[in-house]
Design an enzyme around this catalytic site. Structure first.
Site, PDB file in Angstrom:
ATOM      1  N   ASP A 119       2.217 -60.178   9.900  1.00  0.00           N
ATOM      2  CA  ASP A 119       3.384 -59.394   9.508  1.00  0.00           C
ATOM      3  C   ASP A 119       3.784 -58.445  10.629  1.00  0.00           C
ATOM      4  O   ASP A 119       3.043 -57.528  10.975  1.00  0.00           O
ATOM      5  CB  ASP A 119       3.061 -58.589   8.244  1.00  0.00           C
ATOM      6  CG  ASP A 119       4.277 -57.903   7.644  1.00  0.00           C
ATOM      7  OD1 ASP A 119       5.402 -58.127   8.141  1.00  0.00           O
ATOM      8  OD2 ASP A 119       4.110 -57.145   6.673  1.00  0.00           O
ATOM      9  N   ASP A 332      12.890 -59.497  11.971  1.00  0.00           N
ATOM     10  CA  ASP A 332      11.781 -59.524  11.019  1.00  0.00           C
ATOM     11  C   ASP A 332      11.341 -60.953  10.724  1.00  0.00           C
ATOM     12  O   ASP A 332      12.135 -61.774  10.261  1.00  0.00           O
ATOM     13  CB  ASP A 332      12.224 -58.821   9.726  1.00  0.00           C
ATOM     14  CG  ASP A 332      11.096 -58.682   8.719  1.00  0.00           C
ATOM     15  OD1 ASP A 332       9.924 -58.672   9.144  1.00  0.00           O
ATOM     16  OD2 ASP A 332      11.386 -58.567   7.515  1.00  0.00           O
TER      17      ASP A 332
END
Length: 457
Positions: A119, A332
């Site tokens: 992440d 992202d």
């Protein structure tokens, strides 16, 4: 109450080459839709697969504006030895709250295979030390290289100013970390060895990596996940702790994970452009600054949006972050579609409505799309060029298949959506498909170029 701290690592990280060469290091990336994913589930249609991804996005977006922006100073006492390059394996975890990708990580001595979520929007590295459904588990008592961060030590105080302690399986410095989907992990801080795969197949080890050993993992972190490999800009993320090992550059090149189900990608640590650039890159790489240094997320600046080369009338203020840290734009890996500030989105939607001349269509999806059209009988779609001009005049022009998505048979829809309120605009991973994206954490730059992702390793 669970605290979320500005972690300041004191880990001394040493790199041991099991073979003498300086090598790239890699983690294989596996999206949830791949048959290689431990959470693979079959979707009867692309429409069904997209529904699952969009549902995940809604959770991710609601969390972005609540993330803290901790200063990204380097970990105190870091000394990471000779520079190298390495790579790891990633698998989509669509059912795990807001996360999308796993990596294969080998932790401890002897190495235990773990599948943590990768992440770029979080900082903590932690592994699951408590049994849970369908998850990969790290057994601390089976590792000879594990050491606990002592409670009441200076290091524990730097990590957790409250000097919280945990007493099982051993008295140690306690961490508590929460995610915005109400998942959480609590456990002991440890130093541990990570064995990394080089691109040549020769293993090497990073010792004394600071991470959490999760003993009480609640919510989605307790289903399937082996932990989290935080790749954000915070001082205790994996990217920051090991930056000197690989020159502070890591990259990914995502193929179209909507098809085929066997597709894998790689997360590569090290600068591979000199060696693989001629085969990998279809155009020269462009670099844009990472803004808001210190945030977990990687913010970039948007200067303008163009359709077919024509600049749209969108105020540059639309893309700016306000005094409270709201807005801005992030790149992202954990969000699928691309979400743009509402005012800008409405202008883009109007321009694309005029530029796309195919008959309009509707879908049966509960996730509504604002622009869908019928493609039956069309052998080759002719679609407008969509470009994002980033800070420094660097133009990101994804191919139409990255922002026009086939949702059903003979129905394609715009893969952009509006975002409102304090949340940032988000350049999602579908828009990044078949682009080489490099994070240069030491020089605060993000590089991008169209690429052949099959050679990204």
């Amino acid at each position: 109450m669970m605290g979320k701290y500005n972690f300041l690592g004191l880990a001394l990280i040493l790199l041991h080459f099991l073979h003498g060469d300086s090598l790239k290091m890699e983690m294989k990336m596996i999206h949830r839709h791949s048959i290689h994913s431990p959470l693979y589930s079959h979707f009867s249609s692309r429409h069904q697969a997209m529904q699952a991804l969009i549902s995940l996005d809604s959770f991710r977006i609601s969390s972005h504006h609540e993330q803290s922006m901790a200063p990204a100073s380097p970990p105190v006492g870091s000394n990471v030895g000779p520079m190298t390059e390495f790579e790891m394996p990633i698998a989509s975890a669509a059912t795990l709250g807001t996360a999308l990708y796993f990596v294969e990580l080998y932790v401890g001595s002897p190495p235990q295979k773990i599948l943590p979520i990768a992440d770029t929007g979080s900082n903590l590295v932690w592994v699951n030390c408590n049994p849970c459904p369908n998850c990969s588990l790290f057994y601390p008592n089976r590792s000879s290289s594990l050491s606990y961060v002592p409670c009441y030590s200076r290091e524990c105080y730097a990590l957790s100013p409250t000097l919280a302690c945990i007493f099982k399986p051993k008295m140690a410095c306690k961490y508590s970390y929460g995610y915005m989907d109400n998942s959480s992990t609590t456990g002991a801080y440890i130093h541990e060895t990570i064995t990394l795969n080089s691109t040549s197949g020769k293993p090497l080890k990073a010792d004394k990596v600071l991470m959490g050993c999760g003993l009480d993992n609640q919510g989605q972190t307790n289903i399937g996940s082996g932990g989290v490999l935080g790749l954000g800009q915070g001082p205790n993320s994996f990217a920051t702790q090991t930056a000197s090992l690989y020159g502070g550059k890591f990259s990914h090149c995502l193929g179209n994970y909507l098809e085929p189900a066997t597709l894998t990608s790689s997360l590569v640590f090290g600068d591979i452009i000199q060696e693989s650039g001629p085969l990998l890159l279809r155009k020269p790489i462009q670099y844009t600054p990472i803004l808001q240094g210190g945030s977990s997320f990687y913010y970039v600046g948007i200067e303008e949006i163009a359709i077919n080369g024509e600049k749209l009338p969108i105020s540059i203020r639309t893309w700016e972050m306000d005094e409270f840290g709201n807005g801005g734009t992030i790149i992202d890996s954990g969000t699928s579609l691309t979400y743009l500030a509402e005012d800008a989105y409405e202008t883009i939607l109007e321009a694309l409505n005029m530029a796309i001349t195919y008959p309009r269509a509707t879908t049966s999806s509960p996730q509504q799309f604002d622009l869908c059209f019928n493609t039956s009988g069309v052998s080759e779609l002719k679609l407008p060029e969509f470009s994002i001009v980033l800070e420094g005049g660097k133009t990101f022009s994804p191919p139409p298949e990255n922002y026009i998505l086939q949702i059903e048979d003979n129905v394609s829809c715009l893969g952009l959506r509006p975002v409102t309120g304090p949340s940032p605009s988000i350049i999602g991973n579908l828009l990044q498909q078949n682009f080489f994206v490099q994070y240069n954490v030491q020089q605060s730059l993000i590089g991008f170029a169209p690429a052949d992702c099959s050679v990204h390793k």
